[in-house]
Design a protein around this motif. Sequence first.
Motif, PDB file in Angstrom:
ATOM      1  N   LEU A  56       4.104   3.612   7.339  1.00  0.00           N
ATOM      2  CA  LEU A  56       4.599   4.909   6.454  1.00  0.00           C
ATOM      3  C   LEU A  56       3.636   5.163   5.366  1.00  0.00           C
ATOM      4  O   LEU A  56       3.440   6.367   5.142  1.00  0.00           O
ATOM      5  N   ALA A  57       3.255   3.861   4.492  1.00  0.00           N
ATOM      6  CA  ALA A  57       2.609   4.120   3.659  1.00  0.00           C
ATOM      7  C   ALA A  57       1.391   4.688   4.019  1.00  0.00           C
ATOM      8  O   ALA A  57       0.646   5.515   3.158  1.00  0.00           O
ATOM      9  N   ALA A  58       0.434   4.374   5.059  1.00  0.00           N
ATOM     10  CA  ALA A  58      -0.807   4.844   5.404  1.00  0.00           C
ATOM     11  C   ALA A  58      -0.487   6.388   5.788  1.00  0.00           C
ATOM     12  O   ALA A  58      -1.272   7.127   5.675  1.00  0.00           O
ATOM     13  N   SER A  59       0.672   6.627   6.639  1.00  0.00           N
ATOM     14  CA  SER A  59       0.670   7.956   6.929  1.00  0.00           C
ATOM     15  C   SER A  59       0.867   9.069   5.731  1.00  0.00           C
ATOM     16  O   SER A  59       0.140  10.024   5.894  1.00  0.00           O
ATOM     17  N   VAL A  60       1.766   8.602   4.798  1.00  0.00           N
ATOM     18  CA  VAL A  60       1.876   9.342   3.627  1.00  0.00           C
ATOM     19  C   VAL A  60       0.628   9.560   2.828  1.00  0.00           C
ATOM     20  O   VAL A  60       0.193  10.457   2.359  1.00  0.00           O
ATOM     21  N   THR A  61      -0.242   8.507   2.866  1.00  0.00           N
ATOM     22  CA  THR A  61      -1.476   8.547   2.013  1.00  0.00           C
ATOM     23  C   THR A  61      -2.520   9.197   2.693  1.00  0.00           C
ATOM     24  O   THR A  61      -3.182  10.237   2.221  1.00  0.00           O
ATOM     25  N   ALA A  62      -2.556   9.273   3.945  1.00  0.00           N
ATOM     26  CA  ALA A  62      -3.439  10.104   4.779  1.00  0.00           C
ATOM     27  C   ALA A  62      -3.135  11.599   4.513  1.00  0.00           C
ATOM     28  O   ALA A  62      -3.863  12.532   4.539  1.00  0.00           O
ATOM     29  N   ALA A  63      -1.901  11.939   4.983  1.00  0.00           N
ATOM     30  CA  ALA A  63      -1.281  13.328   4.923  1.00  0.00           C
ATOM     31  C   ALA A  63      -1.891  14.019   3.361  1.00  0.00           C
ATOM     32  O   ALA A  63      -2.131  15.049   3.267  1.00  0.00           O
ATOM     33  N   THR A  66       5.098   5.353  -2.085  1.00  0.00           N
ATOM     34  CA  THR A  66       3.667   5.866  -1.866  1.00  0.00           C
ATOM     35  C   THR A  66       3.388   7.112  -2.559  1.00  0.00           C
ATOM     36  O   THR A  66       2.281   7.139  -3.056  1.00  0.00           O
ATOM     37  N   ILE A  67       4.268   8.065  -2.483  1.00  0.00           N
ATOM     38  CA  ILE A  67       4.345   9.509  -3.133  1.00  0.00           C
ATOM     39  C   ILE A  67       4.235   9.022  -4.685  1.00  0.00           C
ATOM     40  O   ILE A  67       3.580   9.498  -5.626  1.00  0.00           O
ATOM     41  N   GLY A  68       5.108   7.906  -5.024  1.00  0.00           N
ATOM     42  CA  GLY A  68       5.208   7.490  -6.676  1.00  0.00           C
ATOM     43  C   GLY A  68       3.667   6.999  -6.720  1.00  0.00           C
ATOM     44  O   GLY A  68       3.188   7.187  -7.983  1.00  0.00           O
ATOM     45  N   ARG A  71      16.722   1.300   4.538  1.00  0.00           N
ATOM     46  CA  ARG A  71      15.660   2.443   4.874  1.00  0.00           C
ATOM     47  C   ARG A  71      14.346   2.116   4.509  1.00  0.00           C
ATOM     48  O   ARG A  71      13.653   2.876   3.696  1.00  0.00           O
ATOM     49  N   PRO A  72      13.852   1.073   5.162  1.00  0.00           N
ATOM     50  CA  PRO A  72      12.428   0.814   4.548  1.00  0.00           C
ATOM     51  C   PRO A  72      11.445   1.768   4.798  1.00  0.00           C
ATOM     52  O   PRO A  72      10.301   1.872   3.981  1.00  0.00           O
ATOM     53  N   ARG A  73      11.531   2.507   5.771  1.00  0.00           N
ATOM     54  CA  ARG A  73      10.541   3.711   6.083  1.00  0.00           C
ATOM     55  C   ARG A  73      10.476   4.803   4.860  1.00  0.00           C
ATOM     56  O   ARG A  73       9.525   5.177   4.371  1.00  0.00           O
ATOM     57  N   VAL A  74      11.878   5.059   4.645  1.00  0.00           N
ATOM     58  CA  VAL A  74      11.861   6.065   3.506  1.00  0.00           C
ATOM     59  C   VAL A  74      11.779   5.436   2.329  1.00  0.00           C
ATOM     60  O   VAL A  74      11.040   6.220   1.268  1.00  0.00           O
ATOM     61  N   GLY A  75      12.014   4.049   2.122  1.00  0.00           N
ATOM     62  CA  GLY A  75      11.766   3.347   0.637  1.00  0.00           C
ATOM     63  C   GLY A  75       9.773   3.475   0.855  1.00  0.00           C
ATOM     64  O   GLY A  75       9.350   3.823  -0.566  1.00  0.00           O
ATOM     65  N   ALA A  76       9.160   3.098   1.639  1.00  0.00           N
ATOM     66  CA  ALA A  76       7.856   3.179   1.691  1.00  0.00           C
ATOM     67  C   ALA A  76       7.293   4.459   1.455  1.00  0.00           C
ATOM     68  O   ALA A  76       6.407   4.513   0.587  1.00  0.00           O
TER      69      ALA A  76
END
Length: 427
Positions: free
Chosen positions: A197-204, A168-170, A159-164
């Motif tokens: 996903l990394a960019a989206s989580v970071t932006a959020a 990123t949260i970490g 699940r690369p999107r979940v992993g990313a």
Amino acid sequence: MSRTRGRIALLWGGFLAAHAIVAVLGWVLPSQPMGDVVLVYLPWSSSALGGGAVVGLTEAWVYPQLALAPMLIAQLLAVPFMSLLGAEGAYLVGWAALATLCDLLGFAALVGNGRTRRRRTAAWFWTAALLLLGPIALYRIDAVTVPLAVAGGLWLAQRPRVGAAVLTIGAWIKVWPGALVLAALAVGRRAGQVALLAASVTAAIAVILLMLGAGENLLGFLTAQTGRGLQIEAVAATPFLWLAVAGLATIDYSFDILTYQITAPEADAVSALLTPLMVLVVGLIVALGVLRARRGAAWQRLLPPLALALIAALIVTNKVGSPQFQTWLIVPVMLWIVFDRPRARTAVVLVLMLCALTFAVYPLTYDELLAADFWAVLIVTVRNILLVALLVHALRVVLRVPGAAAATETTRRSVAADRPTERPRGR
């Protein structure tokens, strides 16, 4: 089935026992190995809860802002113990409980049903590394990021999107899990999805923090350490420690960043060079990973040593040499065992040795190190040489990862040899 259940029970029992031992050692060993928890985490979280300064929002902070979350959660877990142990003792128990719970969740993601030898081996490695590293593996903010990185790194496979997202949260708790994201991007493991996903989580996260008033402190954790000096346990500080043994340098305490640093001619110049050197080395390692991936190296074979090389480089080129940094090395080695166990042996041995030597430095001989004792400095020197050796080993493996065709055959043999040991019985 009964044999498999027995193995799983033994794994979980050993992991829990290791946490209990390490938690108790934090109370009895010298040099206050759990000192950061009560000396800085408790005041930071108490200030935020009490209406005072909120680190990362109202003032600059050395950690990413999400690091405050586990510190606040530990306050809640400490409440039942307040009347018995007082504020500091209760917070220590709350922190140990939180770190243990996080590890158990990460351990569950690693072990799964416990039927594959690779995952069982990785689980025992984690248990051994925890015991050898001692209380520093539990009583630091890094303890919360390790299980996140374990789960996120494993999910990069299925699940690369979940992993990313998890990684990123970490990274917004402590930066180092971002190295696993860089490694995934370099090896081409669904790089587009991982990057998005990394960019989206970071932006959020950034938007939420700005709404909470972070303002100019949003990225303060990236600049807060640029002006600090050379910490005594850093790899680059090793020659200066020997100067201190000879009386040509001194070890002084910095009240600004609450750590011991080298005071010597050229030490500041070396410290100033390390940050750009880190950026350069990390960039070159990522470029090497991209090159190897484009030449057909299978991502399962390439990702673990590349991630280990990146994390080792973050430690070797760092002006800080905090002992808890060794926890970062545990994660890529576990991934290496799971993805490519036969070639992980050297890394396993090196990291376990690094954990043991770091425990010998802090907390066992830390007072002697502050006095520039010959034997204490020798232990740090050996540890730092092994860190460089680990970086070199990981880079050599990255360079030697075969192309796709050869890797597919060797991986097939490895997986075949690692099938569940319990065979189905006839009716």
